[in-house]
Design an enzyme around this catalytic site. Structure first.
Site, short mmCIF file in Angstrom:
data_model
loop_
_atom_site.label_atom_id
_atom_site.label_comp_id
_atom_site.label_asym_id
_atom_site.label_seq_id
_atom_site.Cartn_x
_atom_site.Cartn_y
_atom_site.Cartn_z
N LYS A 145 -15.69 7.69 4.48
CA LYS A 145 -14.57 7.54 3.57
C LYS A 145 -14.92 7.99 2.16
CE LYS A 145 -15.64 2.84 2.14
NZ LYS A 145 -15.12 1.58 1.65
N ASP A 166 0.82 3.83 1.62
CA ASP A 166 0.01 4.17 2.77
C ASP A 166 0.48 5.45 3.47
OD1 ASP A 166 -2.12 3.67 4.36
OD2 ASP A 166 -1.36 1.79 5.20
N GLN A 210 0.84 -1.19 0.00
CA GLN A 210 0.00 0.00 0.00
C GLN A 210 0.88 1.23 0.00
OE1 GLN A 210 -2.41 -0.98 3.58
NE2 GLN A 210 -4.13 -0.66 2.20
#
Length: 648
Positions: free
Chosen positions: A473, A391, A389
């Site tokens: 989200k 991230d 990811q």
RNA sequence: GCCGACGUAGCUCAAUGGUAGAGCGGCUGACUUGUAAUCAGCAGGUUGCGGGUUCAAUUCCCAUCGUCGGCUCCA
């Protein structure tokens, strides 16, 4: 013009050109078309009555605006495909009398119908069904709408053994439901439909697949037949050609052909091995990623791949995420192969106390995670079990939430743009029924997400109640070559982990305050992003990320030394260069480099050697002629610096 | 995980119960090459893995792993 019965109730029908005609109430859309012109009557398929789309048999009962749709009109495509689904179901019923029907809608790329059948449909069955469909089209059966009282419909369907259909009616709120009849066939359906089966001109059945009734794996598995339909044969052919084209762009095919990556039975499904070229591509993307993060005040951290189970007890993953995690037992302790980077980043944050003056703190990491995914969902690079990811976790005060979210959205859009992605869809998911966090925080975070999207003028869909339990989200979905959507960038506000880990900062009042946390990825995962990137560029990567930016080709044996010198020079300048001094004709070497989509071929022979020059051939533009090496290097460097998708 | 299809040389694909074949690629040699395929020779396979049926299995059956298309879930 037809004679209008003088004692009927008159209604005024306004046509798109502004003209109006008076007809008796109860006149159908089709009859109005016939009044307008004979040509229109023969070509009419549907009508838009006050904005709502209806069959030709729809009765006009009051003053209205009416637009008649002719064959081929884009707005009739759904009805066309839905009719195709009915014709397919009729064909199936004729060929397989015992089969029950479930549901058969039109979809973005065509239509499908789910059937409950012993065993499944074979490719030969599909051919037979298609043949029968053509017969039904030739029969040119009219599609007739009938309104039936709800209870009567349920009884009728139940009696016929159509349990799925009956269940659908059960769930409908209306007192009446509609059926469409065509010849011996009838089907529960809201419509609208084309007036006659003969208007179905171009269709094709594509594949069969299993599908759970209503998408629920606890319910029966049905056989789904996918097909597509278009107004004309030409459009159908074009679509089928597009599918072939998409197959050529498939990242799994290109990944093999361009020697980018592989997966291995011996290692397990969903685990990616990057070859040197794939790794070069990924490294180029990562390098850009790191630079852009540094520019935006992110700090890079590095956290371990395994951690004791206790960490995941605190985070809660051991509970709700357990089915997706891999476990290791070492010294009688349970370790977890990390499925997420967040707990690690929290531990870094927690290693000392933080003042409000430091906030926001942005930690980023290209963090490799492992998640168990069910075998059936794995898909090339786009759905894997081990992935990295891109991230980051942002720790901020509630007041900073809006600005941080805005910054992240800005960043994500910038990243997508940098890689040429123009087509994506944005989804905002709001608070689900079961959730943690205060009303105030949810509202603040949701408003911040929404506000940031609106500030950017970005169109988005709202998925009400589809948020994760710990916060709202935004998901940005990218399309693959076939138009399938894959989640890329995502921005998630989290009220849960800060509580569980007691994540706080010291405020100006000297007291501890709860920090807010944002999880975000701006690419998605390296694997998925690279997969989409391959399809996006069909393997012809822009120079700045191309695994091989230039390939040096020697004409003959006596140019090998010079070719080596040129390649070494370009390498020293930081370019990704390959050298081909094989004993082959130049045409052969060019063909090979071309097929590998190398942006520039640098050809050296007598002429170049004498002049200390290189002859350049672009994969798109062809022969660019001879030039000093310096000049070529300048061109390439310029393209790299500007991250240009255009080539000289 | 479930439904279905598929798995033969590095790649693309032949071979329908009787000793596994082609093209490309690879290797070797010849040619010494100027902008998308030079020629010749050679090597390469326990037919995904494991069982079973059969005198005989790439072929039929079972199981398993993987791939593909969906369903569901997600980066």
């Amino acid at each position: 013009m037809e004679q209008i019965d003088s004692d009927c109730r008159k209604v005024k029908v306004t046509l798109p050109d502004g003209s109006a005609i008076e007809v008796c109430a109860g006149t159908t859309v089709g009859e109005v078309a016939a009044m307008i012109s004979r040509r229109l009557a023969s070509r009419a398929v549907l009508g838009i009555v006050d904005g709502g789309i209806h069959d030709l048999q729809h009765k006009i009962e009051s003053d209205c605006d009416l637009t008649i749709l002719e064959e081929g009109d884009e707005r009739s495509l759904d009805a066309l495909r839905h009719t195709a689904a009915h014709v397919m179901a009729q064909a199936v019923r004729r060929l397989f009398p015992g089969v029950h029907m479930a549901i058969g809608p039109s979809i973005a790329t065509g239509f499908y119908y789910d059937f409950d059948k012993e065993g499944s449909f074979t490719p030969e069955d599909l051919e037979a069904i298609e043949k029968e469909m053509r017969k039904i089209v030739a029969e040119n059966l009219p599609l007739v709408r009938e309104e039936v009282p709800r209870e009567e419909a349920i009884a009728k369907l139940a009696a016929a053994g159509e349990v799925f259909k009956a269940e659908l009616v059960e769930d409908l709120p209306d007192d009446y439901v509609s059926f469409y009849h065509q010849g011996e066939f009838s089907d529960l359906c809201r419509g609208p439909h084309l007036p006659r089966t003969g208007m179905l001109k171009a269709f094709k059945l594509l594949n069969v697949a299993g599908a759970y009734w209503r998408g629920d794996e606890k319910r029966p598995m049905l056989s789904r037949i996918y097909g597509t339909a278009f107004p004309t044969k030409a459009e159908l052919d074009e679509y089928l050609k597009m599918l072939e084209e998409a197959a050529r762009r498939d990242h799994r095919k290109l990944g093999r052909e361009l020697d980018l990556f592989s997966v291995h039975d011996e290692a397990g499904a969903g685990l990616i091995f990057y070859h040197e070229k794939g790794a070069a591509l990924r490294t180029a993307v990562e390098q850009f990623w790191r630079e852009e993060h540094a520019k935006r005040g992110y700090k890079y951290v590095i956290t371990p791949h395994i951690a004791e189970s206790t960490l995941w007890d605190i985070s809660g993953h051991n509970g709700y995420y357990r089915d997706n995690m891999y476990f290791l037992n070492i010294d009688e302790k349970e370790y977890v192969l990390k499925p997420m980077n967040c707990p690690g980043h929290i531990l870094v944050y927690q290693s000392r106390s933080h003042s409000y003056r430091e906030m926001p703190i942005r930690y980023c990491e290209l963090g490799t995670v492992y998640r168990y995914e069910r075998s059936g969902v794995l898909h090339g690079l786009l759905r894997v079990r081990g992935f990295t990811q891109d991230d980051a976790h942002l720790f901020c005060t509630p007041e900073q939430l809006h600005e941080e979210i805005t910054g992240v959205i800005d960043f994500a859009i910038f990243m997508l743009k940098s890689f040429g992605f123009e087509e994506y869809e944005i989804f905002l998911s709001t608070r689900p029924e079961k959730s943690v966090g205060s009303d105030e925080n949810w509202e603040r975070a949701t408003a911040a997400l929404k506000g940031a999207l609106e500030d950017h003028g970005l169109a988005y869909h709202v998925d009400p109640g589809e948020g994760v339990f710990y916060g709202p989200k935004i998901d940005i979905k990218l399309k693959d070559a076939l138009g399938r959507m894959w989640q890329g960038p995502t921005i998630q506000v989290d009220f849960n982990l800060p509580e569980r880990f007691d994540v706080n900062y010291i405020g100006s009042d000297g007291e501890k305050h709860r920090a807010v946390m944002i999880h975000r990825v701006v690419l998605g995962s390296m694997e998925r992003f690279i997969g989409c990137l391959i399809e996006q560029y069909a393997g012809a990567f822009p120079v700045w990320i191309a695994p091989v930016q230039a390939q040096v080709l020697s004409i003959g044996e006596r140019h090998v030394d010079y070719a080596r010198k040129v390649a070494a020079d370009l390498l020293a300048r930081g370019f990704r260069v390959e050298l081909d001094v094989r004993d082959e004709k130049i045409g052969y070497k060019i063909r090979e480099a071309q097929l590998e989509q190398v942006p520039y071929m640098v050809i050296v022979g007598d002429k170049e050697q004498e002049q200390g020059a290189v002859s350049v051939r672009a994969r798109r533009g062809g022969d660019m002629g001879s030039m000093p090496l310096e000049q070529f290097a300048g061109i390439v460097q310029g393209l790299i610096d500007s991250r240009s998708c255009e080539e000289v």
